[in-house]
Design an enzyme around this catalytic site. Structure first.
Site, PDB file in Angstrom:
ATOM      1  N   HIS A   1      36.021  18.526 -17.559  1.00  0.00           N
ATOM      2  CA  HIS A   1      34.680  18.814 -16.891  1.00  0.00           C
ATOM      3  C   HIS A   1      34.819  18.400 -15.398  1.00  0.00           C
ATOM      4  O   HIS A   1      36.039  18.088 -14.862  1.00  0.00           O
ATOM      5  CB  HIS A   1      33.499  17.834 -17.273  1.00  0.00           C
ATOM      6  CG  HIS A   1      33.246  17.736 -18.897  1.00  0.00           C
ATOM      7  ND1 HIS A   1      32.507  17.051 -19.550  1.00  0.00           N
ATOM      8  CD2 HIS A   1      33.749  18.878 -19.704  1.00  0.00           C
ATOM      9  CE1 HIS A   1      32.453  17.380 -20.731  1.00  0.00           C
ATOM     10  NE2 HIS A   1      33.138  18.604 -20.820  1.00  0.00           N
TER      11      HIS A   1
ATOM     12  N   LYS B   1      28.644  22.197 -31.268  1.00  0.00           N
ATOM     13  CA  LYS B   1      27.779  21.646 -30.223  1.00  0.00           C
ATOM     14  C   LYS B   1      26.533  21.395 -30.747  1.00  0.00           C
ATOM     15  O   LYS B   1      25.542  21.053 -30.353  1.00  0.00           O
ATOM     16  CB  LYS B   1      27.444  22.871 -29.092  1.00  0.00           C
ATOM     17  CG  LYS B   1      28.814  23.044 -28.037  1.00  0.00           C
ATOM     18  CD  LYS B   1      29.142  21.935 -27.578  1.00  0.00           C
ATOM     19  CE  LYS B   1      30.212  21.973 -26.451  1.00  0.00           C
ATOM     20  NZ  LYS B   1      30.687  21.227 -25.465  1.00  0.00           N
TER      21      LYS B   1
ATOM     22  N   SER C   1      29.131  15.745 -22.397  1.00  0.00           N
ATOM     23  CA  SER C   1      27.957  16.153 -23.485  1.00  0.00           C
ATOM     24  C   SER C   1      27.194  15.027 -24.174  1.00  0.00           C
ATOM     25  O   SER C   1      25.899  14.910 -24.058  1.00  0.00           O
ATOM     26  CB  SER C   1      28.539  17.040 -24.605  1.00  0.00           C
ATOM     27  OG  SER C   1      28.663  18.218 -24.166  1.00  0.00           O
TER      28      SER C   1
ATOM     29  N   ASP D   1      30.633  11.357 -31.143  1.00  0.00           N
ATOM     30  CA  ASP D   1      30.976  12.427 -31.978  1.00  0.00           C
ATOM     31  C   ASP D   1      32.072  12.664 -32.610  1.00  0.00           C
ATOM     32  O   ASP D   1      32.087  13.220 -33.803  1.00  0.00           O
ATOM     33  CB  ASP D   1      30.526  13.568 -30.944  1.00  0.00           C
ATOM     34  CG  ASP D   1      31.378  14.125 -29.709  1.00  0.00           C
ATOM     35  OD1 ASP D   1      31.756  12.933 -29.381  1.00  0.00           O
ATOM     36  OD2 ASP D   1      31.131  14.941 -29.121  1.00  0.00           O
TER      37      ASP D   1
HETATM   38  O1  3PG Z   1      35.041  16.065 -26.676  1.00  0.00           O
HETATM   39  C1  3PG Z   1      35.299  17.156 -25.754  1.00  0.00           C
HETATM   40  O2  3PG Z   1      35.318  18.313 -26.271  1.00  0.00           O
HETATM   41  C2  3PG Z   1      35.481  16.654 -24.438  1.00  0.00           C
HETATM   42  O3  3PG Z   1      35.994  15.497 -24.538  1.00  0.00           O
HETATM   43  C3  3PG Z   1      34.333  16.588 -23.730  1.00  0.00           C
HETATM   44  O4  3PG Z   1      33.416  17.627 -23.689  1.00  0.00           O
HETATM   45  P1  3PG Z   1      31.828  17.704 -24.234  1.00  0.00           P
HETATM   46  O5  3PG Z   1      31.467  16.498 -23.559  1.00  0.00           O
HETATM   47  O6  3PG Z   1      31.306  18.733 -23.495  1.00  0.00           O
HETATM   48  O7  3PG Z   1      31.797  17.720 -25.642  1.00  0.00           O
HETATM   49 MN    MN Z   2      28.863  19.450 -22.549  1.00  0.00          MN
HETATM   50 MN    MN Z   3      33.294  19.681 -22.581  1.00  0.00          MN
END
Ligand code: 3PG
Ligand code: MN
Ligand code: MN
Length: 558
Positions: A500, A360, A82, A287
């Site tokens: 993923h 998200k 992401s 994040d």
């Molecule tokens: O942080 C997460 O949930 C996974 O490691 C990666 O998922 P995302 O890149 O879709 O957030």
């Molecule tokens: Mn993602």
């Molecule tokens: Mn993910």
């Protein structure tokens, strides 16, 4: 961020495409394209809207790359994620991402010459060096080999006492792999002890239950980590981390292991964080480290009772938030993702609405804007966060808030107050990560319904839609051999893929506002996520800046 000074944000008018259309930019999280078999949840699910978009190929539907070098990752074997996906979508250029920058800094040794390492190394003489982060080779948030190099490098440069606080993965890598990663780490630490360095694992827990929450969804997750890592307190106490992980796995998978601390013969935690210590959070991705970084760095902090706040020297592997300058010390400079499409468009009068649910939310705001929190211009932008369910795994609620996101987007489109309405629909990804195939099928259907709601609104207002995804996930739920056949584990069970994938993702354009003759170019076969920003700028009636990756569309003469 180069948001002022010399930069001109004025965009040139597109020679053929009009301005003023309402545009929906829809990102389906974790929605790749793969062969249609029973482990492809997108194929199994009823997804009439996404299926109908596919009928527009090749002029209005195609695939684009979303992994490896096309999103700034070190190798073509690196699956997308992401952070890098939304960075590329929003910034329109490919930046060498955290994983690669840390690799380079470690390989050249520059990591040890920087201010960040100097700062923490001042604690090496009298204090302990604590390394906290995700323990796997997933390459999404962190990488084991980078931790191994850092351990070696820090011990060679004077760290005499080292404590590692591990977060087990099972989300970017196979569930159950945590035992092997802890064994590798223990082996390295034993070697360091052989060289006279007092190096041990001090605590642990599963990433989704301990420490790695994001976007302030659930501070209890961070508190559980704080208690184990800083205070040395946890419901589970073990003498040895391998035994801890094996035992706790009897009742939980890697992602959700409860917190544990390692204790000595007197039942005393071997590595709480105390005054005079140094701490490094070893994740390069932002994040899921921002919340811990705040707890470690901020004096004024009221998200949970920290009970004891040690006076430490703290550095992030990277700086996680460029706007907040968080943390203030870091070992490797983050990619300088400047002049993102969001910033340009706001300067050119495009009123923007962005929305997702909490888990998200930062994807279509923070990541989209180059790891920068906040608005470029609050008069021109509105970001809406729909609270996510807390304390559950999303296979229990696979519909998540997809319809609420769809409704908010619909209302924003119909309101006439916005030129761009941007959403992330999380289901395929969040439920895909649980490894629950049935639930992921339900998730994909819900995501499709949300897309329909948005497309219907675009139809009503004569607008344009662009629908794409940030990387694959739900389209393949099993680990496969090189010929694509599902792999079984040693018990003969299917190896479920929670992570993923490296598959390409779809992109579709359409809507009544799309000018006649607009179609995908056929001369950009390697197009990827970074090409989307220029495409969106064109649809808003502008030409993208010269250094942006090229647009995916052309206007054919009729
Ligand atoms: O942080 C997460 O949930 C996974 O490691 C990666 O998922 P995302 O890149 O879709 O957030
Ligand atoms: Mn993602
Ligand atoms: Mn993910």
């Amino acid at each position: 961020m180069a948001s002022s000074g010399q930069v001109s944000f004025k965009l040139e008018d597109h020679p053929k495409l009009p301005k003023g259309k309402r545009i929906a930019v829809v990102v389906l999280d974790g929605w790749g394209e793969y062969k249609p078999d029973q482990y492809n949840c997108i194929h199994v699910a009823q997804t009439p809207t996404m299926d109908s978009l596919k009928q527009g190929a090749p002029d209005r539907w195609r695939l684009i790359r979303a992994h490896g070098n096309s999103v700034g990752l070190p190798t073509e074997d690196d699956m997308g994620n992401s952070e890098v996906g939304h960075n590329a979508l929003g910034a329109g250029r490919i930046f060498a991402q955290g994983a690669k920058l840390v690799d380079l800094a470690l390989a050249s040794g520059k990591i040890y010459d920087g201010e960040g390492f100097k700062y923490i190394s001042e604690s090496f003489e009298k204090g302990t060096l604590h390394l906290i982060g995700l323990l796997s080779d997933g390459g999404v948030h962190s990488r084991l080999d980078q931790l191994q190099l850092l351990l070696k490098g820090a011990s060679e440069r004077g760290a005499k006492r080292i404590r590692v606080h591990v977060l087990t993965d099972g989300r970017d890598v196979l569930d159950g792999s945590s035992v092997g990663f802890v064994e590798i780490l223990e082996n390295d630490l034993a070697k360091l002890r052989g060289k006279g360095v007092d190096a041990r694992i001090a605590s642990g827990g599963g990433r989704m239950y301990v420490t790695m929450d994001r976007y302030e969804n659930d501070w209890d997750v961070v508190k559980r980590g704080w208690d184990a890592q800083v205070l040395g307190e946890a419901p589970h106490k073990f003498k040895n981390a391998i035994e801890a992980v094996k035992k706790l796995r009897e009742n939980a998978n890697d992602q959700y292991l409860p917190p544990f601390v390692i204790v000595d013969d007197n039942n005393k935690a071997v590595g709480p964080i105390v005054d005079g210590d140094a701490v490094v959070t070893i994740n390069f991705r932002a994040d899921r480290m921002v919340m811990l970084a705040k707890a470690l760095e901020y004096q004024d902090f009221n998200k949970f009772d920290r009970i004891r706040v040690p006076k430490i020297r703290y550095a992030g592997m990277l700086q996680y938030d460029g706007e907040l300058k968080l943390p203030s010390c870091y070992l490797v400079s983050p990619p300088e993702i400047d002049r993102t499409s969001g910033e340009y468009l706001v300067h050119n009068g495009v009123r923007t609405f962005a929305c997702s649910e909490t888990v998200k939310f930062g994807h279509v705001t923070f990541f989209w804007n180059g790891n920068r929190s906040g608005y470029f211009n609050p008069q021109m932008e509105e970001y809406v966060e729909i609270p996510s369910d807390v304390g559950i795994t999303f296979n229990v609620q696979p519909k998540m808030k997809a319809l609420e996101i769809g409704e908010k987007a619909r209302d924003a489109i119909l309101s006439g107050k916005f030129d761009q309405v941007r959403v992330n629909i999380p289901n395929g990804d969040m439920v895909g990560h649980t490894g629950d195939i049935e639930a992921t099928v339900v998730a994909c259907k819900a995501a499709d319904e949300a897309v329909k709601m948005i497309l219907d609104a675009i139809e009503q207002v004569g607008g344009i839609y662009i629908v794409t995804a940030d990387h694959g996930n739900a389209e393949d739920m099993v680990k496969r051999n090189k010929s694509g056949e599902p792999l079984l584990d040693k018990n003969g069970d299917l190896q479920i893929l929670t992570s993923h994938t490296c598959q390409p993702v779809p992109i579709a354009i359409g809507g009544p506002g799309l000018a006649p003759g607009v179609r995908f170019r056929s001369d950009a076969p390697n197009g990827g996520l970074a090409n989307v920003a220029a495409t969106v700028m064109n649809l808003h009636g502008f030409v993208a800046p010269n250094d942006y990756e090229t647009t995916l569309i052309e206007v054919a003469d009729n």
